[in-house]
Design a protein around this motif. Structure first.
Motif, PDB file in Angstrom:
ATOM      1  N   THR A  87       4.007  -7.475  -7.897  1.00  0.00           N
ATOM      2  CA  THR A  87       4.316  -7.946  -6.556  1.00  0.00           C
ATOM      3  C   THR A  87       3.034  -8.237  -5.782  1.00  0.00           C
ATOM      4  N   PRO A  88       2.911  -9.400  -5.160  1.00  0.00           N
ATOM      5  CA  PRO A  88       1.725  -9.673  -4.335  1.00  0.00           C
ATOM      6  C   PRO A  88       1.563  -8.597  -3.267  1.00  0.00           C
ATOM      7  N   SER A  89       0.332  -8.232  -2.988  1.00  0.00           N
ATOM      8  CA  SER A  89       0.094  -7.164  -2.022  1.00  0.00           C
ATOM      9  C   SER A  89      -1.202  -7.406  -1.267  1.00  0.00           C
ATOM     10  N   ILE A  90      -1.310  -6.713  -0.143  1.00  0.00           N
ATOM     11  CA  ILE A  90      -2.535  -6.700   0.658  1.00  0.00           C
ATOM     12  C   ILE A  90      -2.872  -5.252   0.927  1.00  0.00           C
ATOM     13  N   SER A  91      -4.059  -4.834   0.519  1.00  0.00           N
ATOM     14  CA  SER A  91      -4.503  -3.468   0.812  1.00  0.00           C
ATOM     15  C   SER A  91      -5.590  -3.534   1.871  1.00  0.00           C
ATOM     16  N   THR A 113       3.720  -6.686  -0.299  1.00  0.00           N
ATOM     17  CA  THR A 113       3.555  -5.292   0.110  1.00  0.00           C
ATOM     18  C   THR A 113       2.233  -5.146   0.841  1.00  0.00           C
ATOM     19  N   PHE A 114       2.261  -4.479   1.983  1.00  0.00           N
ATOM     20  CA  PHE A 114       1.057  -4.266   2.783  1.00  0.00           C
ATOM     21  C   PHE A 114       0.877  -2.775   3.023  1.00  0.00           C
ATOM     22  N   GLY A 115      -0.352  -2.282   2.876  1.00  0.00           N
ATOM     23  CA  GLY A 115      -0.588  -0.870   3.140  1.00  0.00           C
ATOM     24  C   GLY A 115      -2.038  -0.485   2.952  1.00  0.00           C
ATOM     25  N   PRO A 116      -2.348   0.773   3.261  1.00  0.00           N
ATOM     26  CA  PRO A 116      -3.698   1.283   3.032  1.00  0.00           C
ATOM     27  C   PRO A 116      -3.913   1.594   1.554  1.00  0.00           C
ATOM     28  N   ASP A 117      -5.053   2.183   1.244  1.00  0.00           N
ATOM     29  CA  ASP A 117      -5.319   2.658  -0.120  1.00  0.00           C
ATOM     30  C   ASP A 117      -4.324   3.780  -0.398  1.00  0.00           C
TER      31      ASP A 117
END
Length: 221
Positions: A141-145, A125-129
């Motif tokens: 779930t692995p994520s990138i913020s 999952t990728f997204g802003p704050d």
């Protein structure tokens, strides 16, 4: 929270959860949320995603934007199209009409539990704050913020599966020494730069993010 900000020169040095826990009593040991869907919900989600040709752990979920637009990555559309062109299965989450995503699957106005199931079945999952990153943390779930005006090291410090991308090196810019700026002065520093990243986000081009996302997917395969 207001007292905490006042006592720390206008900055949040602890997450809202930490401030709340300390106000009402002892601090809990684990500040990462946890949630799992029911087996029936999980199975329904898998079947729905399979209908789109997506197997569990394969999709990259991109959060189009938060309720506070000053947090958002300005080049989300370019990133989505680049991911799709690179052969990735992409699902874009938002609650409004979006431009052509170049083959990405739109997830619009989905009930929260169903969205949680989709996030749990994703590879990243990728997204802003935003709330979607917290939902990814709760499902493991692995994520990138990608953070700009708010401090990712504060709000995501207990999220073991999350990678925070944040640049506070703004030498020579109007906001030098003031990043993250918590969106207040950014109205003046970055508000007149339509379709451009804020000063602190310029280093995160869609091409650079593609490499980071692909490496993250490989590391968590």
């Amino acid at each position: 929270e207001n007292k905490h900000i006042f006592d720390n020169d206008g900055r949040m040095t602890k997450s809202r959860i930490e401030v709340w826990c300390e106000t009402i009593g002892p601090l809990v040991d684990d500040l990462c949320p946890h949630w799992s869907p029911r087996d029936s919900e999980r199975q329904a989600c898998r079947e729905q995603m399979k209908a789109h040709g997506i197997e569990p752990g394969q999709a990259v979920i991109v959060h189009w934007g938060s309720c506070n637009s000053s947090k958002d990555f300005p080049y989300t559309l370019d990133l989505v199209r680049l991911l799709v062109a690179s052969g990735h299965k992409v699902m874009v989450v938002h609650n409004a009409r979006l431009p052509d995503m170049g083959g990405a699957i739109e997830v619009l106005n989905v009930p929260l539990r169903e969205l949680g199931c989709i996030v749990e079945q994703a590879g990243l999952t990728f997204g802003p704050d935003s709330g979607l990153i917290h939902l990814a943390a709760s499902t493991g779930t692995p994520s990138i913020s990608i953070c700009s005006v708010t401090d990712g090291s504060v709000y995501f410090r207990y999220y073991g599966h999350n990678l925070v991308l944040q640049n506070t090196q703004t030498e020579g810019k109007p906001c030098a020494g003031k990043a993250p700026c918590w969106a207040l002065p950014s109205i003046f520093w970055c508000g007149k730069r339509p379709r451009q990243a804020a000063w602190c986000m310029e280093v995160f081009t869609p091409e650079r993010l593609l490499k980071i996302i692909e490496q993250r997917l490989e590391d968590n395969a």
